[in-house]
Design a protein around this motif. Structure first.
Motif, PDB file in Angstrom:
ATOM      1  N   ILE A  65      15.167  31.970  80.888  1.00  0.00           N
ATOM      2  CA  ILE A  65      14.075  32.063  80.603  1.00  0.00           C
ATOM      3  C   ILE A  65      13.798  33.100  79.880  1.00  0.00           C
ATOM      4  O   ILE A  65      14.269  33.010  77.988  1.00  0.00           O
ATOM      5  N   ASN A  66      15.236  34.096  79.987  1.00  0.00           N
ATOM      6  CA  ASN A  66      15.013  35.055  78.675  1.00  0.00           C
ATOM      7  C   ASN A  66      15.943  35.353  77.304  1.00  0.00           C
ATOM      8  O   ASN A  66      15.181  35.907  76.561  1.00  0.00           O
ATOM      9  N   PHE A  67      17.529  34.399  77.813  1.00  0.00           N
ATOM     10  CA  PHE A  67      17.923  33.916  76.499  1.00  0.00           C
ATOM     11  C   PHE A  67      17.107  33.026  75.692  1.00  0.00           C
ATOM     12  O   PHE A  67      17.077  32.897  74.382  1.00  0.00           O
ATOM     13  N   ILE A  68      16.271  32.005  76.298  1.00  0.00           N
ATOM     14  CA  ILE A  68      15.837  31.155  75.441  1.00  0.00           C
ATOM     15  C   ILE A  68      14.766  31.994  74.805  1.00  0.00           C
ATOM     16  O   ILE A  68      14.664  31.484  73.402  1.00  0.00           O
ATOM     17  N   MET A  69      14.239  32.658  75.485  1.00  0.00           N
ATOM     18  CA  MET A  69      13.335  33.576  73.907  1.00  0.00           C
ATOM     19  C   MET A  69      13.774  34.761  73.140  1.00  0.00           C
ATOM     20  O   MET A  69      13.444  34.715  72.423  1.00  0.00           O
ATOM     21  N   GLY A  70      14.716  34.941  73.928  1.00  0.00           N
ATOM     22  CA  GLY A  70      15.972  36.325  72.975  1.00  0.00           C
ATOM     23  C   GLY A  70      16.329  35.095  72.012  1.00  0.00           C
ATOM     24  O   GLY A  70      15.641  35.646  70.888  1.00  0.00           O
ATOM     25  N   VAL A  71      16.102  33.880  71.851  1.00  0.00           N
ATOM     26  CA  VAL A  71      17.137  32.594  70.650  1.00  0.00           C
ATOM     27  C   VAL A  71      15.823  33.010  69.216  1.00  0.00           C
ATOM     28  O   VAL A  71      16.213  33.498  68.178  1.00  0.00           O
ATOM     29  N   ALA A  72      15.075  32.446  70.564  1.00  0.00           N
ATOM     30  CA  ALA A  72      13.500  32.054  69.459  1.00  0.00           C
ATOM     31  C   ALA A  72      13.358  34.185  68.882  1.00  0.00           C
ATOM     32  O   ALA A  72      12.963  33.066  67.144  1.00  0.00           O
ATOM     33  N   THR A  73      12.863  34.845  69.357  1.00  0.00           N
ATOM     34  CA  THR A  73      13.010  35.985  68.693  1.00  0.00           C
ATOM     35  C   THR A  73      13.902  36.273  67.457  1.00  0.00           C
ATOM     36  O   THR A  73      13.023  36.862  66.354  1.00  0.00           O
ATOM     37  N   GLY A  74      14.800  36.166  68.100  1.00  0.00           N
ATOM     38  CA  GLY A  74      16.133  36.792  66.528  1.00  0.00           C
ATOM     39  C   GLY A  74      16.017  35.618  66.034  1.00  0.00           C
ATOM     40  O   GLY A  74      16.003  36.296  64.686  1.00  0.00           O
ATOM     41  N   ILE A  75      15.995  34.208  65.751  1.00  0.00           N
ATOM     42  CA  ILE A  75      15.755  33.874  64.170  1.00  0.00           C
ATOM     43  C   ILE A  75      14.761  34.570  63.549  1.00  0.00           C
ATOM     44  O   ILE A  75      15.252  34.510  62.285  1.00  0.00           O
ATOM     45  N   VAL A  76      13.690  35.425  63.840  1.00  0.00           N
ATOM     46  CA  VAL A  76      13.047  35.708  63.274  1.00  0.00           C
ATOM     47  C   VAL A  76      13.841  36.498  61.812  1.00  0.00           C
ATOM     48  O   VAL A  76      13.098  37.300  60.800  1.00  0.00           O
ATOM     49  N   GLN A  77      14.488  37.520  62.644  1.00  0.00           N
ATOM     50  CA  GLN A  77      14.746  38.584  62.167  1.00  0.00           C
ATOM     51  C   GLN A  77      15.984  38.464  61.130  1.00  0.00           C
ATOM     52  O   GLN A  77      15.946  39.213  59.746  1.00  0.00           O
ATOM     53  N   GLU A  78      16.580  37.043  60.683  1.00  0.00           N
ATOM     54  CA  GLU A  78      17.040  36.197  59.575  1.00  0.00           C
ATOM     55  C   GLU A  78      16.281  36.489  58.267  1.00  0.00           C
ATOM     56  O   GLU A  78      16.440  36.306  57.024  1.00  0.00           O
ATOM     57  N   PHE A  79      14.874  35.739  59.067  1.00  0.00           N
ATOM     58  CA  PHE A  79      14.061  34.906  57.772  1.00  0.00           C
ATOM     59  C   PHE A  79      13.637  36.765  56.867  1.00  0.00           C
ATOM     60  O   PHE A  79      13.165  36.783  55.938  1.00  0.00           O
ATOM     61  N   GLN A  80      13.585  37.705  57.662  1.00  0.00           N
ATOM     62  CA  GLN A  80      12.973  39.227  57.169  1.00  0.00           C
ATOM     63  C   GLN A  80      13.306  39.444  56.135  1.00  0.00           C
ATOM     64  O   GLN A  80      12.640  39.964  55.137  1.00  0.00           O
ATOM     65  N   PHE A  81      14.512  39.717  55.817  1.00  0.00           N
ATOM     66  CA  PHE A  81      15.798  40.143  55.424  1.00  0.00           C
ATOM     67  C   PHE A  81      14.695  39.287  53.899  1.00  0.00           C
ATOM     68  O   PHE A  81      15.439  40.350  52.614  1.00  0.00           O
ATOM     69  N   GLY A  82      15.198  38.071  53.409  1.00  0.00           N
ATOM     70  CA  GLY A  82      15.364  37.560  53.085  1.00  0.00           C
ATOM     71  C   GLY A  82      13.696  37.251  52.377  1.00  0.00           C
ATOM     72  O   GLY A  82      14.106  37.760  50.688  1.00  0.00           O
ATOM     73  N   LEU A  83      13.028  36.993  53.253  1.00  0.00           N
ATOM     74  CA  LEU A  83      11.155  38.093  52.502  1.00  0.00           C
ATOM     75  C   LEU A  83      10.632  39.254  51.986  1.00  0.00           C
ATOM     76  O   LEU A  83      10.106  39.305  51.155  1.00  0.00           O
ATOM     77  N   ALA A  84      11.552  40.279  52.642  1.00  0.00           N
ATOM     78  CA  ALA A  84      10.969  41.107  52.616  1.00  0.00           C
ATOM     79  C   ALA A  84      12.127  42.685  52.357  1.00  0.00           C
ATOM     80  O   ALA A  84      11.012  43.876  51.773  1.00  0.00           O
ATOM     81  N   TRP A  85      13.540  42.385  52.532  1.00  0.00           N
ATOM     82  CA  TRP A  85      13.712  43.020  51.840  1.00  0.00           C
ATOM     83  C   TRP A  85      15.371  42.652  51.132  1.00  0.00           C
ATOM     84  O   TRP A  85      15.947  42.669  51.269  1.00  0.00           O
ATOM     85  N   ALA A  86      15.149  42.098  49.738  1.00  0.00           N
ATOM     86  CA  ALA A  86      15.364  41.480  48.729  1.00  0.00           C
ATOM     87  C   ALA A  86      16.695  42.231  48.330  1.00  0.00           C
ATOM     88  O   ALA A  86      18.073  41.855  48.226  1.00  0.00           O
TER      89      ALA A  86
END
Length: 522
Positions: A65-86
């Motif tokens: 349960i925790n692993f699946i939620m961790g993968v789901a929430t971790g994906i966002v970290q990748e997008f944040q770099f391109g969105l806010a920290w170019a």
């Protein structure tokens, strides 16, 4: 307040901090609980003792349960770099490509592939191969953590690069991966995660043993020792169930204690490195406004001070700060006021926009984050030692407040890990990539120029609200699932225990009940 008046960098920092801390709650539980699940399965494979089979299935369910939620929430970290920290992404891209590619192509591949084999391999793979699949998956998780920590540690202490046209270019991947900052940070993180896993086992097992006492299944004899009972009316509540929870509790307690001792040692080594690599961070963490050898146990004004103007020492211990920094009790440690002009001379006095650079990180965060981390970690280890003493005769008291305290204790190492992460990252400010005092000159990046210049504060507020709402939903879902399976006990992970003898679900590898929400996992 109009959104246009907000500082985009500040909003971007809040967004990154909130989403990353939330994701980080899953990470230590995944890293810390995984080896314990593997330990139980290895014990079951070798002994065929049913309590270890039950432990593997129950704790493995919560792990998934925790692993699946961790993968789901971790994906966002990748997008944040391109969105806010170019600008940050451009600056570190030539360096981060290698370790992050290794994490995705090697570590995460091992982790996800072999975890899939473990999930769907019950009754299909031989016990030996099935156990090996889990161990490889857990190894992949740990390896994945190392590559990510190596990338993060490069931001704390840049090595293995040359400055070409104002940007760092990788010259030695080995230097990045063997960075002493990364090695000690990795060890500190892994054993801090094992504390999380250990206290997770302890708190939930305490609740289960308390429930058995409350239901009258287990009693205590005249000598104070447990008399493990059985209740046929409640599925799975037999003597093996008692052995499962008692063994899990004591295993978790020992893991938490040993992990804390290693965390203490690795933390000391990290601190000694930080005094050399990021002296301002450690000076702020100790509220050391001027050069001193004394360690501040409590400083008045550090609750709200952003500089040294209102900080007054209340309790100090002579010589201890020197010991933390240098291993002796006499060498003075430079304070904030002495470091400011050195930083200004080395890295400039003004930012690109002409504003004065403040090299002092937010002192309340560094000062209290450092102490919260140590205090809560120590409290968790002490609680684990107390739990070992209380359960020495085979069960827990019937006290409901004590049970609630044990469950609350699960949060202590979570909070300690979070406080340590916040201290490490915010103590680096005003840099997003901190300078290496002995490294290549010019390899550093100020946070205020690392954002995406074309993204407005309003767009960032919208993304912050959207991601915050999504993460809130995911948090509710995870807590609900964990609570559901914890309350259901071992039967929630092994539905066949609750079947009538005439039913077809018989032991490991048998068909699973369609009522099991996570039936696909086994």
């Amino acid at each position: 307040m109009h959104l246009e008046a907000l500082d985009p960098v500040l909003v971007a920092r809040w967004q990154f901090g909130i989403t990353t801390v939330y994701h980080f709650w899953m990470v230590p539980l995944t890293i810390g609980l995984g080896p314990l699940v593997a330990y139980f399965q290895v014990r079951w494979y070798r002994s065929k003792d049913p309590r270890f089979y039950r432990a593997t299935k129950f704790w493995g369910k919560l792990y998934l349960i925790n692993f699946i939620m961790g993968v789901a929430t971790g994906i966002v970290q990748e997008f944040q770099f391109g969105l806010a920290w170019a600008q940050y992404s451009r600056f570190v891209g030539d360096v981060f490509g290698a370790p992050l590619a290794m994490e995705a192509l090697l570590a995460f591949f091992l982790e996800s592939t072999f975890l899939g084999l473990w999930i769907f391999g019950w009754g299909r793979l031989s016990p030996k191969l099935h156990t090996a699949a889990l161990c490889v998956a857990i190894g992949g998780s740990v390896l994945s953590a190392y590559f990510i920590i190596a990338a993060n540690s490069w931001m704390q202490h840049p090595v293995g690069v040359a400055l070409v046209h104002g940007r760092p270019q990788l010259t030695s991947i080995w230097a990045v991966l063997s960075n002493n900052t990364a090695v000690w940070a990795f060890l500190h993180t892994v054993f801090g995660s094992l504390m999380v896993g250990g206290m997770f086992l302890l708190g939930i097992s305490w609740y289960q043993l308390w429930q058995r006492r409350k239901d009258g299944i287990d009693t205590v004899g005249a000598d104070g020792r447990v008399i493990a009972g059985s209740n046929d009316a409640i599925a799975g509540r037999d003597a093996a169930d008692h052995r499962l929870w008692l063994g899990s509790l004591r295993t978790g307690a020992w893991v938490a204690i040993v992990a804390f001792l290693i965390v203490f040692v690795t933390g000391d080594q990290q601190g000694k490195l930080m005094f050399v690599q990021q002296p301002m961070k450690m000076a702020a963490a100790e509220a050391a406004c001027d050069t001193t050898t004394d360690f501040s146990v409590l400083s008045f004004g550090a609750w709200n001070a952003e500089s040294c103007h209102s900080v007054h020492d209340v309790i100090t211990v002579p010589g201890v700060l020197s010991f933390l920094a240098n291993g002796n009790f006499t060498t003075p440690v430079k304070g904030v006021n002495q470091l400011i002009p050195e930083y200004q001379q080395l890295y400039g006095k003004y930012a690109p926009d002409g504003s004065l650079i403040s090299y002092v990180p937010l002192m309340p965060v560094t000062y209290w984050g450092f102490r919260v981390m140590i205090t809560l970690g120590g409290m968790a280890a002490f609680a684990a030692a107390v739990a070992l003493w209380i359960t020495r005769k085979g069960t827990v008291p019937r006290s409901k407040p004590l049970m609630q305290l044990a469950l609350l204790g699960i949060l202590a190492p979570f909070a300690a890990n979070s406080a340590g992460w916040v201290f490490t990252e915010m103590g680096r400010q005003p840099f997003v990539v901190a300078p290496n005092p002995t490294g290549v000159k010019g390899v550093f990046l100020l946070t205020q120029v690392a954002n995406s210049p074309s993204v407005t504060a309003g767009e960032l507020v919208f993304s912050l609200a959207s991601l915050g709402g999504l993460y809130l939903i995911l948090m509710v879902v995870e807590v609900w699932l964990l609570t559901k399976y914890v309350r259901g006990g071992v039967v929630s992970a092994i539905p066949e225990l609750g079947k009538r003898p005439s039913d077809s679900d018989e032991g490991p590898g048998g068909p699973k009940s369609p009522d099991d929400v996570l039936a696909f996992a086994y």
